[in-house]
Write a protein that holds these residues in place. Structure first.
Motif, mmCIF file in Angstrom:
data_model
loop_
_atom_site.group_PDB
_atom_site.id
_atom_site.type_symbol
_atom_site.label_atom_id
_atom_site.label_comp_id
_atom_site.label_asym_id
_atom_site.label_seq_id
_atom_site.Cartn_x
_atom_site.Cartn_y
_atom_site.Cartn_z
ATOM 1 N N ALA A 271 0.838 -1.195 0.000
ATOM 2 C CA ALA A 271 0.000 0.000 0.000
ATOM 3 C C ALA A 271 0.872 1.244 0.000
ATOM 4 C CB ALA A 271 -0.912 0.001 1.217
ATOM 5 N N PRO A 272 0.391 2.342 -0.583
ATOM 6 C CA PRO A 272 1.177 3.582 -0.544
ATOM 7 C C PRO A 272 1.476 4.008 0.896
ATOM 8 C CG PRO A 272 -0.679 3.781 -2.056
ATOM 9 C CD PRO A 272 -0.879 2.505 -1.309
ATOM 10 N N ARG A 273 2.659 4.561 1.105
ATOM 11 C CA ARG A 273 2.998 5.076 2.429
ATOM 12 C C ARG A 273 2.223 6.363 2.730
ATOM 13 N NH1 ARG A 273 9.432 3.964 3.516
ATOM 14 N NH2 ARG A 273 9.620 2.065 2.253
ATOM 15 N N LEU A 274 1.887 7.083 1.668
ATOM 16 C CA LEU A 274 1.149 8.332 1.812
ATOM 17 C C LEU A 274 -0.339 8.056 1.653
ATOM 18 C CD1 LEU A 274 3.552 10.522 -0.327
ATOM 19 C CD2 LEU A 274 3.340 10.540 2.160
ATOM 20 N N PRO A 275 -1.194 8.620 2.476
ATOM 21 C CA PRO A 275 -2.608 8.238 2.503
ATOM 22 C C PRO A 275 -3.406 8.749 1.312
ATOM 23 C CG PRO A 275 -2.190 10.008 4.066
ATOM 24 C CD PRO A 275 -0.855 9.596 3.540
ATOM 25 N N ALA A 276 -4.286 7.891 0.801
ATOM 26 C CA ALA A 276 -5.173 8.276 -0.307
ATOM 27 C C ALA A 276 -6.114 9.398 0.102
ATOM 28 C CB ALA A 276 -5.975 7.058 -0.773
ATOM 29 N N GLU A 277 -6.393 9.507 1.379
ATOM 30 C CA GLU A 277 -7.282 10.563 1.865
ATOM 31 C C GLU A 277 -6.754 11.949 1.482
ATOM 32 O OE1 GLU A 277 -10.885 11.539 3.727
ATOM 33 O OE2 GLU A 277 -10.055 9.533 3.362
ATOM 34 N N ASP A 278 -5.435 12.074 1.369
ATOM 35 C CA ASP A 278 -4.835 13.359 0.996
ATOM 36 C C ASP A 278 -5.254 13.824 -0.400
ATOM 37 O OD1 ASP A 278 -3.529 13.318 3.401
ATOM 38 O OD2 ASP A 278 -1.523 12.969 2.573
ATOM 39 N N LEU A 279 -5.638 12.879 -1.250
ATOM 40 C CA LEU A 279 -6.009 13.236 -2.619
ATOM 41 C C LEU A 279 -7.160 14.229 -2.649
ATOM 42 C CD1 LEU A 279 -5.784 9.688 -4.257
ATOM 43 C CD2 LEU A 279 -4.159 11.576 -4.515
ATOM 44 N N LEU A 280 -7.980 14.227 -1.615
ATOM 45 C CA LEU A 280 -9.125 15.133 -1.580
ATOM 46 C C LEU A 280 -8.696 16.587 -1.441
ATOM 47 C CD1 LEU A 280 -11.516 13.160 0.819
ATOM 48 C CD2 LEU A 280 -11.387 13.056 -1.671
ATOM 49 N N ILE B 232 -0.992 6.843 -5.005
ATOM 50 C CA ILE B 232 -1.662 5.815 -5.803
ATOM 51 C C ILE B 232 -0.788 4.588 -5.987
ATOM 52 C CG2 ILE B 232 -2.595 5.315 -8.115
ATOM 53 C CD1 ILE B 232 -3.388 8.293 -8.283
ATOM 54 N N VAL B 233 0.538 4.796 -6.103
ATOM 55 C CA VAL B 233 1.432 3.699 -6.488
ATOM 56 C C VAL B 233 1.892 2.895 -5.273
ATOM 57 C CG1 VAL B 233 2.207 5.017 -8.478
ATOM 58 C CG2 VAL B 233 3.549 5.098 -6.364
ATOM 59 N N ILE C 60 1.551 -0.494 -9.600
ATOM 60 C CA ILE C 60 0.223 -0.389 -8.997
ATOM 61 C C ILE C 60 -0.333 -1.795 -8.862
ATOM 62 C CG2 ILE C 60 -2.137 0.494 -9.253
ATOM 63 C CD1 ILE C 60 -0.997 2.868 -10.785
ATOM 64 N N HIS C 61 -0.633 -2.194 -7.640
ATOM 65 C CA HIS C 61 -1.088 -3.561 -7.360
ATOM 66 C C HIS C 61 -0.094 -4.587 -7.903
ATOM 67 C CE1 HIS C 61 -5.636 -2.988 -6.323
ATOM 68 N NE2 HIS C 61 -4.849 -2.179 -5.646
ATOM 69 N N GLY C 62 1.182 -4.294 -7.737
ATOM 70 C CA GLY C 62 2.212 -5.228 -8.166
ATOM 71 C C GLY C 62 2.446 -5.274 -9.662
ATOM 72 N N GLN C 63 1.807 -4.391 -10.414
ATOM 73 C CA GLN C 63 1.937 -4.375 -11.871
ATOM 74 C C GLN C 63 2.723 -3.127 -12.285
ATOM 75 O OE1 GLN C 63 -2.237 -5.818 -13.504
ATOM 76 N NE2 GLN C 63 -2.525 -4.650 -11.632
ATOM 77 N N GLN C 64 3.798 -3.338 -13.051
ATOM 78 C CA GLN C 64 4.628 -2.215 -13.455
ATOM 79 C C GLN C 64 3.863 -1.282 -14.381
ATOM 80 O OE1 GLN C 64 8.117 -4.157 -15.105
ATOM 81 N NE2 GLN C 64 9.273 -3.668 -13.254
ATOM 82 N N ASN D 274 -7.314 1.333 -6.597
ATOM 83 C CA ASN D 274 -8.012 0.063 -6.813
ATOM 84 C C ASN D 274 -8.622 -0.015 -8.204
ATOM 85 O OD1 ASN D 274 -7.400 -0.981 -4.282
ATOM 86 N ND2 ASN D 274 -9.264 -0.191 -3.336
ATOM 87 N N VAL D 275 -9.141 1.106 -8.689
ATOM 88 C CA VAL D 275 -9.735 1.116 -10.030
ATOM 89 C C VAL D 275 -8.664 0.846 -11.084
ATOM 90 C CG1 VAL D 275 -10.831 2.581 -11.768
ATOM 91 C CG2 VAL D 275 -11.708 2.565 -9.430
ATOM 92 N N ILE D 276 -7.535 1.543 -10.984
ATOM 93 C CA ILE D 276 -6.458 1.310 -11.957
ATOM 94 C C ILE D 276 -5.941 -0.119 -11.845
ATOM 95 C CG2 ILE D 276 -4.114 1.943 -12.648
ATOM 96 C CD1 ILE D 276 -4.702 4.798 -11.785
#
Length: 537
Positions: free
Chosen positions: A280-289, A309-310, A333-337, A510-512
């Motif tokens: 999971a990203p070290r930086l929180p997705a909540e910050d995207l808002l 995201i990454v 992203i999700h283990g995919q380059q 998750n969508v990507i």
């Protein structure tokens, strides 16, 4: 790989941005819920008939706790009714990619709780987009059928002509080796009857399902013949006389059971994702808002977005000091380059050259491309023109158009001018394209468009020896701004199927990840193609 060192500050501007984004997300959820609530109002009528509501059917069909991605939930918004408060988005069908008996499928459910499932604005476009995704990514295609067909009171000849694409799409899916399954819960009339006829497997619900090229009223009007629904095209007749139906179900739930059993029986490979989704990203997705500015004219370091995201917030920047307004990143992203392209300013000649190099290098290594759009477009002016902006921008567009790897686009903020094209907008057919609710798309900003038109009109008046009519020019300016502003919003563009859906920024990873897994699984899956779709005896 280096972990990105964030410099974002959670100050007053961050709080203001967050509040704005949350308001946009609330509006998005309200629109989605409005569609569900409208359909649910038909619940008592469906219950009286012993039927499940369309979304109840969908929930029963899908594997619980498996990944699910709904597509184009806001399609048709403000096209059925111009009043935003009265419009019912969704185009009368629900489309999703989910799992049925462990098999990832593309599923369409006619929403017969709304206008009996009659064709709604953008319904054809949504259906055919779903078919294209299924064909491109080798997904079995399941259709839960119950539709009143076209609304003759709102008949448009172009809908009739383009509607043939639905049938062509089904035939091509079958010929390509994608199983096509129809579960008929109710009416499948006129052209809709071919939706069943062009399916490889048909399940019909006794006493409810019916399929005929001409229903009893039209039959009587055209030929004088009188017949009941069941005599003409009921499930029992089609299961025992015409041979249209392979399976007869006792009710909706039994029909869904049969479809799930069928998916287990036809040899389609299961491809439930592994539990590993990368760190999971070290930086929180909540910050995207709070990171994306409420005012799209204000700059934002898009590396801050990517790092949330990454995987593990690790990014390796490509040519960081060359054309820095165009940002190219290696990440997973999700283990995919993936190779990520995004914007920290206009695309200048150096940035276009860098992007072209990066895209070609990713194609060489079979690394998927992710575009995080926040662009004001290509740089204009004497110096950029002399530096070859047109030819270098064209090279970038060539690379985007012909990239040989999966491409996924996220509209994060601004998408103006040819930057929309160079960053793999809808016209460049990315595998998937999603918008954040704050995204804005236009050929240029509203103010720039208005000022351009005012200058053109003023110059034209001057050339004729007339003075500029200041009140008229101000009226024109306001009219242009209103027209541009009205069409920029993500809700407006999504209503016109210019994306595959509007998403909460916090769901972007998750969508990507899910979209990438769809693309990669499709590349690996081997289908048994036939010369034609499966024909009936």
């Amino acid at each position: 790989m280096p972990v990105f060192a964030s410099r974002a500050k959670q100050d007053a501007a961050f709080a203001e941005n967050r509040e704005y984004m949350l308001a946009q997300i609330t509006e998005m959820r309200m629109l989605e819920q409005r569609t569900r609530d409208t359909s649910a109002k038909a619940g008592p009528r469906f219950a009286k008939r012993g039927q499940l509501l369309p979304r109840e059917r969908l929930a029963l069909l899908l594997d619980s706790h498996a990944p699910l991605l709904e597509l184009s939930a806001l399609s048709g918004y403000m096209l059925d009714k111009s009043d935003p408060a009265a419009s019912i988005p969704g185009s009368g069908i629900a489309v999703c990619i989910g799992y049925v008996a462990g098999v990832r499928c593309l599923i369409i459910a006619d929403d017969s709780g709304i206008d009996a499932g009659a064709l709604q604005p953008m319904g054809l476009e949504k259906f055919q987009r779903a078919q294209k995704i299924a064909l491109d990514h080798k997904l079995p295609f399941i259709h839960l059928v119950e539709s009143a067909g076209a609304n003759l009171l709102g008949y448009r000849v172009e809908d009739f002509v383009h509607g043939g694409g639905n049938f062509c799409g089904l035939a091509r899916l079958s010929a390509a080796g994608n199983p096509v399954i129809a579960l008929v819960h109710g009416s499948s009339t006129a052209g809709g009857a071919n939706m069943t006829g062009l399916s490889d497997y048909v399940v019909m619900v006794r006493d409810r399902a019916k399929a005929f090229l001409a229903g009893p009223p039209l039959l009587k009007a055209a030929t004088g013949e009188i017949a009941t629904d069941e005599e003409l095209g009921g499930a029992q007749m089609h299961g025992t006389v015409s041979g249209l139906a392979e399976y007869l179900a006792d009710n909706d739930a039994d029909g869904i059971r049969i479809v799930r059993d069928l998916m287990r029986s036809i040899g389609t490979v299961t491809d439930l994702p592994s539990t590993s989704k990368g760190k999971a990203p070290r930086l929180p997705a909540e910050d995207l808002l709070g990171l994306m500015p409420k005012d799209g004219r204000k700059p934002v370091d898009m590396r801050e977005i990517a790092a949330r995201i990454v995987d593990d917030s690790e990014i390796l920047e490509f040519k960081a000091d060359y054309g820095p307004g165009t940002v190219c990143l290696h990440a997973s992203i999700h283990g995919q380059q993936v190779g990520i392209l995004t914007n920290n300013g206009p695309i200048d000649p150096a940035g276009a050259n860098k992007a072209t190099h990066f895209i070609q290098a990713c194609c060489q290594s079979d690394v998927a491309l992710v575009y995080l759009q926040n662009t004001t477009g290509y740089l204009v002016g004497k110096e950029p023109e002399r530096a070859g902006m047109i030819k270098h921008g064209s090279k970038m567009i060539q690379a985007v158009a012909n990239a040989s790897v999966p491409q996924i686009t996220i509209m994060c903020g601004a998408s103006y001018g040819a930057g929309n094209y160079g960053m793999c907008g809808r016209g460049f057919d990315p595998d998937f394209l999603f918008s954040w609710p704050n995204a804005r798309t236009a050929v240029m900003g509203a103010e720039q468009a208005a000022n351009t038109m005012v200058n053109v009109m003023a110059d034209a008046a001057k050339a004729k020896g007339n003075g500029a009519d200041a009140p008229m020019l101000e009226t024109l300016r306001k009219k242009v701004i209103e027209n541009f502003e009205r069409q920029m919003s993500a809700f407006y563009t999504s209503g016109r199927m210019l994306d595959d859906g509007v998403i909460d920024p916090r769901d972007t990873r998750n969508v990507i990840g899910f979209a990438l897994s769809i693309c990669r699984a499709g590349q690996k899956r081997k289908l048994r193609q036939t010369s034609f779709g499966v024909a009936r005896p």
